[in-house]
Structures are given as structure tokens and as C-alpha cells.
Write a protein that holds these residues in place. Structure first.
Motif, PDB file in Angstrom:
ATOM      1  N   PHE B  11     -43.846  11.593  49.007  1.00  9.98           N
ATOM      2  CA  PHE B  11     -42.572  10.733  48.637  1.00  9.98           C
ATOM      3  C   PHE B  11     -42.254  11.116  50.401  1.00  9.98           C
ATOM      4  O   PHE B  11     -41.776  12.031  51.278  1.00  9.98           O
ATOM      5  CB  PHE B  11     -41.934  12.702  47.872  1.00  9.98           C
ATOM      6  N   ASP B  12     -41.408  10.009  50.551  1.00  8.96           N
ATOM      7  CA  ASP B  12     -40.416  10.388  51.463  1.00  8.96           C
ATOM      8  C   ASP B  12     -39.088  12.020  51.890  1.00  8.96           C
ATOM      9  O   ASP B  12     -38.998  11.832  50.659  1.00  8.96           O
ATOM     10  CB  ASP B  12     -39.649   9.037  51.993  1.00  8.96           C
ATOM     11  N   THR B  13     -39.858  12.442  53.157  1.00  7.87           N
ATOM     12  CA  THR B  13     -38.952  12.980  53.093  1.00  7.87           C
ATOM     13  C   THR B  13     -37.338  13.132  52.733  1.00  7.87           C
ATOM     14  O   THR B  13     -36.777  13.935  52.321  1.00  7.87           O
ATOM     15  CB  THR B  13     -38.975  13.454  55.225  1.00  7.87           C
ATOM     16  N   GLU B  14     -36.509  12.295  53.209  1.00 13.48           N
ATOM     17  CA  GLU B  14     -35.363  11.830  53.534  1.00 13.48           C
ATOM     18  C   GLU B  14     -34.918  11.772  51.657  1.00 13.48           C
ATOM     19  O   GLU B  14     -33.629  11.514  50.948  1.00 13.48           O
ATOM     20  CB  GLU B  14     -34.751  10.392  53.631  1.00 13.48           C
ATOM     21  N   GLU B  15     -35.856  11.757  50.129  1.00 21.57           N
ATOM     22  CA  GLU B  15     -35.246  11.269  48.661  1.00 21.57           C
ATOM     23  C   GLU B  15     -34.832  12.708  48.349  1.00 21.57           C
ATOM     24  O   GLU B  15     -35.235  13.159  49.037  1.00 21.57           O
ATOM     25  CB  GLU B  15     -36.912  10.559  48.398  1.00 21.57           C
ATOM     26  N   ILE B  17     -34.447  14.643  44.968  1.00 21.26           N
ATOM     27  CA  ILE B  17     -35.344  14.511  44.113  1.00 21.26           C
ATOM     28  C   ILE B  17     -34.993  14.853  42.490  1.00 21.26           C
ATOM     29  O   ILE B  17     -33.454  15.818  42.619  1.00 21.26           O
ATOM     30  CB  ILE B  17     -36.570  16.149  43.933  1.00 21.26           C
ATOM     31  N   ILE B  24     -40.772  15.075  38.168  1.00 26.94           N
ATOM     32  CA  ILE B  24     -40.306  14.671  39.015  1.00 26.94           C
ATOM     33  C   ILE B  24     -40.340  13.363  39.279  1.00 26.94           C
ATOM     34  O   ILE B  24     -41.567  12.708  38.908  1.00 26.94           O
ATOM     35  CB  ILE B  24     -40.937  14.755  40.586  1.00 26.94           C
ATOM     36  N   GLU B  26     -40.158   9.449  39.830  1.00 27.95           N
ATOM     37  CA  GLU B  26     -40.773   9.225  41.010  1.00 27.95           C
ATOM     38  C   GLU B  26     -40.218   6.965  41.093  1.00 27.95           C
ATOM     39  O   GLU B  26     -40.250   6.730  42.099  1.00 27.95           O
ATOM     40  CB  GLU B  26     -42.018   8.492  41.137  1.00 27.95           C
ATOM     41  N   ILE B 120     -46.255  17.781  51.910  1.00 27.96           N
ATOM     42  CA  ILE B 120     -44.800  18.038  52.152  1.00 27.96           C
ATOM     43  C   ILE B 120     -44.136  18.035  50.453  1.00 27.96           C
ATOM     44  O   ILE B 120     -43.310  18.764  50.382  1.00 27.96           O
ATOM     45  CB  ILE B 120     -44.030  17.200  53.431  1.00 27.96           C
ATOM     46  N   ASP B 121     -44.851  17.075  50.171  1.00 32.18           N
ATOM     47  CA  ASP B 121     -44.682  17.563  48.526  1.00 32.18           C
ATOM     48  C   ASP B 121     -45.185  18.887  47.213  1.00 32.18           C
ATOM     49  O   ASP B 121     -44.438  19.442  47.345  1.00 32.18           O
ATOM     50  CB  ASP B 121     -44.908  16.404  47.717  1.00 32.18           C
TER      51      ASP B 121
END
Lengths: 325, 257
Positions: B11-15, B17, B24, B26, B120-121
Motif C-alpha cells: 500500500f502507498d504510505t499515504e493511503e 486505511i 483491509i 484495497e 510497511i503493511d
């Protein structure tokens, strides 16, 4: 179902890190009435075994060897595997620290077991030991169980309460002799940067500075406040990038993740990457000149103002109540 | 030098959730190369440029991972391999992924394997060290510097802010920490070239694995969002009074001091 659970004690500067006592408490839960066996690995660690017992371990195993003076994955995995062979535990708990993160996956690979990393809560539910852990940098949580084999977890510092220290507890300590050999990597030098003052990842209070501190000297009032509160200094990436402080202080997605009781953000705007490293703190205070700053959205208490005015005042006020306490 | 990079699509960091039916969500989310794996790709390219050889980027997941592998090729990697588990596996954990990767890598005679120190996920940081152990090669995690001289390797490892200077040797697996390098952006010619670079797709069958061999050892039983925090209190009044009030609140209400 009662289990035998092994806990690796982590030694730093000749003393046990707090996360070890938290791991014992987690192991007690996982053991469900079974035995908690503390394990100490190092060149000279047996003197610390009593403390493991005072904090809840039933007995302690030590592995001492000259080649275990410093942590290496090869050396420590040989010691830990020897303990696993000797004890055949049903569970293993370590801290989710630099050491635990490095060592636990290797042990899990050797034992062909699962491993639940970075656990912040452990409970018994529906006949299972259920582990809670943050995912997506703390933006969500998951609950996990082990479906096959060993119960194996690393726990995040500062989240699971240790048991009360009881110095009347006693238990046996035995030494396990292991022939440590064939280390494939050698530590030539350790450059200590983060060792001043309180350990950031275990601190109960963190005072963090952002771009708003403006300079290296700008951290001075924060340090004075940290000293009064026995806290650690942290920083946003912005402050590190601007060279106001060392990257070892960085809190956030790419830095450390902290969950102190009190987090005081000074001059930090609150970028999402920073929030990932601190938003699970129990109480968050934001001090920022900009009332629109994102950090106020996660703060429990906020003061809109100049940190160079507010922080020294705070230091003085805290001094008053802490003297009276 | 025979260099491999383990890459995860995340996932992009800025997304933001969100969760739908216990998972989650997507849909419509942006996906990227896990940022720590990007450091690994960059380092692999730099090592190859300095010492010669070939960089192969490997990912385990679904067909959609192709996009991130193409990006790595556009950055400068030579080959990509997607191990597509979509049809074979419903669920996996770190045991699953590391076993698949090790099975793929075991006869590749890799000199150097690079990975990110954590994704990071999921955030478990297990796959790198697990793969190294399964291949019986040494590993160093969270590195910020890598120097190779023949088969001798000198590495700087970040240990909670302290640095360790470590000497080891090839073959070796390392996991990247922030500060290792500055990953390049793919150039336009790089993107054009990437389209023609080989991207192989494998399934478990091709690795002589079946579902039972990689059955996960752990299971996620619930995914949830943290309870929404009540809006905090912005204090008001004279600054000195605000400070006094804050100290009282922290002492008496929150009881953290």
C-alpha cells in the motif's frame, strides 16, 4: 492447556532491559499455568538470573561463552537452539527489539514454525492464545493465532505491563554448556549514538522536537524538560533532515516506533509518517504555533503557542508538582 | 556478481486505511514498491555497477505485482521473477513466503541477496532472515552501509540508533534500513528499456512445491481499525494559565506524570 514458555532476557549495559520483564508477563499468559523459563545468553550474565525470577520466571537457564559477549545471530541462535533442544518449550517470547527482530525469524526458520512479531497485547480467547499487533504502521490492528506448532512471538516494548517485582520469589538457575563456533560475522566496532540518557524505545515519557526547534541549540529546552520528567528526546524526520539532531532520535515510519505514556510533540507538524511512529502513545500533547497543524488531530491536549515560551514554562510547572509529590 | 532482490508490493504510505468485510479494503488504493525494498533495489544496482554481474528482482504475490517489478526494472535491475501464488494459496504467512523464496533461490548460487528490513503493511520483518537461514548463509539486518571487496564484506548496521561495523563475507543476505542510499527515480529511457527486460512468472508447481509444503503456521482472525480518538482539547487563555492547566491535567486527569 498449560505450556512451558521460554523467555530470552535481553541484557544491555550489564542490566536487563524492561522489555524482558514485559516478556515474562506475556509468557505467563501464554503458559496458562505452565512453567516460564528465563534464558540468559552472554559472556557473563548469570548474576542477573535472580531478577528474572523476581519478575515472574520460575527458573532460569544461562548460556555463557566468550563468543557471546556481543550479539551475533550465529552465536545467539546456537545458544537459543541449545536451550530449545534441552527444554522442548511449547512457546518462546522475545522483545521486539533490534536483537529480537534479528534473531527470532532465524529461530523460527530453524524450527519451521510461525512467528508473530511486534505484539502489543496477548489474551486467551476461545481456547486460543490471541496476539494483537499493529499493521500498516499502526493505522490498523490484527489479531493472530498460531495454527500449527510453537507459540512464538516478539513483543513491542512498553505495551504489556510487567508483573510486580517480588524479591521473595526463588527459583533454580542452571547453566547450559554450549560450544559456540563458526561465527560468520564479526562486530568490529560499535558507535554509540543513542545511549545518552533514557532509552527512547522504552521511555515512559518522550519529548520530541520538529522543524520548529529551528536549530541544534533549540533542543536544549526540550532536554531540560526531559530531564525533569525522566524522559527521552525524540525528533521528527524534518528535524533530522535539517541536521538539528542525529537520525538515531528519529520517530516515525522510517525511524523508531514509540508508545510512551506521555508524548510531547514540540514544533512538529504531524506528517503521516511521523504519526506512524507515535500515534499509539497513551497521552499526546502538542505544542505548535500553527493551530491548523495536523498534530493537533491526534493530540489529547494542545497548546497553540511558541515552543520556546511554552516548554520552559512547562519545565518550571512540572518541577513544582514533582517537588511537592 | 549474482545479485537478487526480494521485493514486496505494498500500500502507498499515504493511503487511508479502511476495512470492508473483515479485510483491509484495497479497492482503488495506490500500490508501491515497499519503501525499504526500494533501498534494496538501489543498492543492488550500485553494487552491480561497481562489481559487474546481474540483478534479479523477485516477488511473491499476485499478478498485480508485475507493475512494481517493472518499476524495479526501470530503475535498472536486469531481470524480474514473479512467483504468482494467487491460484494456489488462499492465505500465507512469513513461513509461507520465506519457504517459497528459499525454494526458488536454493540453486541460484546468489552471491548477494538484498531485501527491505520490514514491509510497511504487515510489518513483521521476518522474511529476510528466514530466507538466509533456509539457504544457510549469513545475514545482517537494518544496514546503512555496504562495502564489498572480493568476497569480504564490511557493513554498518543500525541498532536502535547505534551503529555496528560488521565484517562478514559473501554469500550474504542483507536487509536495508533508511539511510543506505537515495533510491533513484526510473528515467524515461529506463522505463522504455524495462518493457523489453525479461519478467518471468512462476507458480508453486514450477518450484516443486505444493500447497501443503507452505501452509501457514499462523492465522489472522480479525482486522480492525484503532478506536477513533476523541478530539483533543486545545487549551485556551493566558499562556501561563494554559501551561498550569496542562500540568494539572497530565498529573490529575491523565495521571501520566
Amino acid at each position: 492447556m498449560s505450556r512451558k514458555v521460554l523467555v530470552l532476557g535481553e541484557v544491555r549495559d550489564q542490566s536487563l532491559r524492561n522489555v524482558t520483564f514485559e516478556a515474562i508477563a506475556a509468557a505467563k499468559q501464554a503458559a496458562e499455568g505452565g512453567e516460564v523459563v528465563g534464558l540468559l545468553i552472554g559472556d557473563s550474565v548469570s548474576a542477573l538470573s535472580g531478577e528474572l525470577i523476581h519478575f515472574g520466571a520460575d527458573r532460569v537457564l544461562t548460556v555463557e561463552h566468550d563468543l557471546l559477549k556481543q550479539y551475533t545471530s550465529d552465536g545467539f541462535s546456537q545458544a537459543l537452539m541449545a536451550a530449545v533442544d534441552a527444554e522442548s518449550p511449547d512457546g518462546i517470547i522475545l522483545g521486539h527489539t533490534a536483537l529480537g527482530k534479528d534473531l527470532a525469524p532465524k529461530i523460527a526458520a530453524k524450527l519451521q514454525s510461525g512467528l508473530i512479531s511486534d505484539v502489543t497485547q496477548i489474551e486467551e480467547a476461545g481456547g486460543n492464545i490471541v496476539f494483537t499487533r499493529p499493521i500498516y504502521s499502526g493505522k490498523a490492528f490484527e489479531k493472530k493465532i498460531v495454527t500449527d506448532g510453537l507459540i512464538f512471538a516478539t513483543i513491542r516494548p512498553n505495551n504489556i505491563a510487567p508483573l510486580e517485582k517480588d524479591e521473595t520469589r526463588s527459583g533454580e538457575t542452571s547453566a547450559l554448556s554450549v560450544d559456540i563456533k563458526d561465527l560468520r560475522s564479526i562486530i568490529k566496532e560499535v558507535v554509540r549514538k543513542a545511549s545518552e540518557g533514557v532509552d527512547l524505545s522504552e521511555a515512559k515519557v518522550v519529548i520530541a522536537g520538529g522543524r520548529g526547534v529551528k536549530s541544534e541549540d533549540g533542543f536544549e529546552p526540550l532536554k531540560e524538560l526531559a530531564q525533569v520528567l525522566n524522559g527521552a528526546i525524540g525528533a521528527s524526520r524534518g528535524a533530522c533532515d535539517a541536521e538539528y539532531c542525529d537520525y538515531s532520535l528519529q520517530i516515525g515510519q522510517t525511524g523508531k516506533v514509540v508508545t510512551p505514556d506521555l508524548y510531547i510533540a514540540c514544533g512538529i507538524s504531524g506528517a503521516i509518517q511521523h504519526l506512524a511512529g507515535m500515534s499509539n502513545s497513551k497521552v499526546i500533547v502538542a505544542i505548535n504555533k500553527d493551530p491548523e497543524a495536523n498534530i493537533f488531530k491526534v493530540a489529547d491536549y494542545g497548546i497553540v503557542g511558541d515552543l520556546f515560551e511554552v516548554v520552559p514554562m512547562l519545565t518550571e510547572e512540572f518541577k513544582k508538582i514533582l517537588v511537592n509529590a | 556478481m549474482n545479485i537478487y532482490v526480494l521485493l514486496k508490493r505494498t500500500f502507498d504510505t499515504e493511503e487511508k486505511i479502511t476495512i470492508s468485510s473483515g479485510k483491509i479494503n484495497e479497492d482503488g488504493a495506490e500500490f508501491i514498491i515497499n519503501p525499504y525494498d526500494e533501498y534494496a533495489v538501489e543498492e543492488a544496482i550500485q553494487v552491480r555497477d561497481a562489481h559487474g554481474g546481474e540483478v534479479t528482482v523477485v516477488s511473491v504475490g499476485s499478478e498485480e505485482g508485475e507493475k512494481q517489478l517493472r518499476t524495479a526494472l526501470a530503475m535498472g535491475a536486469d531481470k524480474a521473477v514473479l512467483i504468482n501464488t494467487e491460484d494456489d494459496l488462499e492465505e500465507g504467512d512469513q513461513f509461507t513466503t520465506s519457504k517459497i523464496l528459499a525454494e526458488y533461490l536454493k540453486d541460484k548460487e546468489a552471491d548477494l541477496i538484498l531485501a527491505g528490513n520490514v514491509a510497511i503493511d504487515g510489518g513483521s520483518g521476518q522474511v529476510g532472515p528466514r530466507v538466509a537461514d533456509l539457504l544457510d548463509i549469513p545475514y545482517i539486518t537494518t544496514i546503512t552501509k555496504l562495502e564489498i571487496d572480493g568476497t569480504n564484506v564490511s557493513v554498518v548496521r543500525d541498532v536502535e540508533g547505534d551503529s555496528e561495523v560488521i565484517e562478514t563475507s559473501l554469500p550474504l543476505l542483507v536487509t536495508a534500513q533508511q539511510g543506505l542510499n537515495e533510491p533513484r527515480y526510473p528515467s524515461l529511457p529506463g522505463i522504455m528499456k524495462a518493457k523489453k527486460k525479461p519478467l518471468d512468472e512462476l507458480e508453486l508447481d514450477d518450484l516443486d512445491l505444493d500447497e501443503d509444503d507452505v501452509e501457514p503456521k499462523t492465522k489472522t482472525i480479525e482486522v480492525y481499525l484503532p478506536p477513533k480518538k476523541e478530539a483533543g482539547r486545545i487549551l485556551e487563555g493566558e499562556l501561563q494559565d494554559q501551561v498550569k492547566e496542562l500540568v494539572q491535567l497530565l498529573h490529575n486527569e491523565a495521571k501520566v506524570v
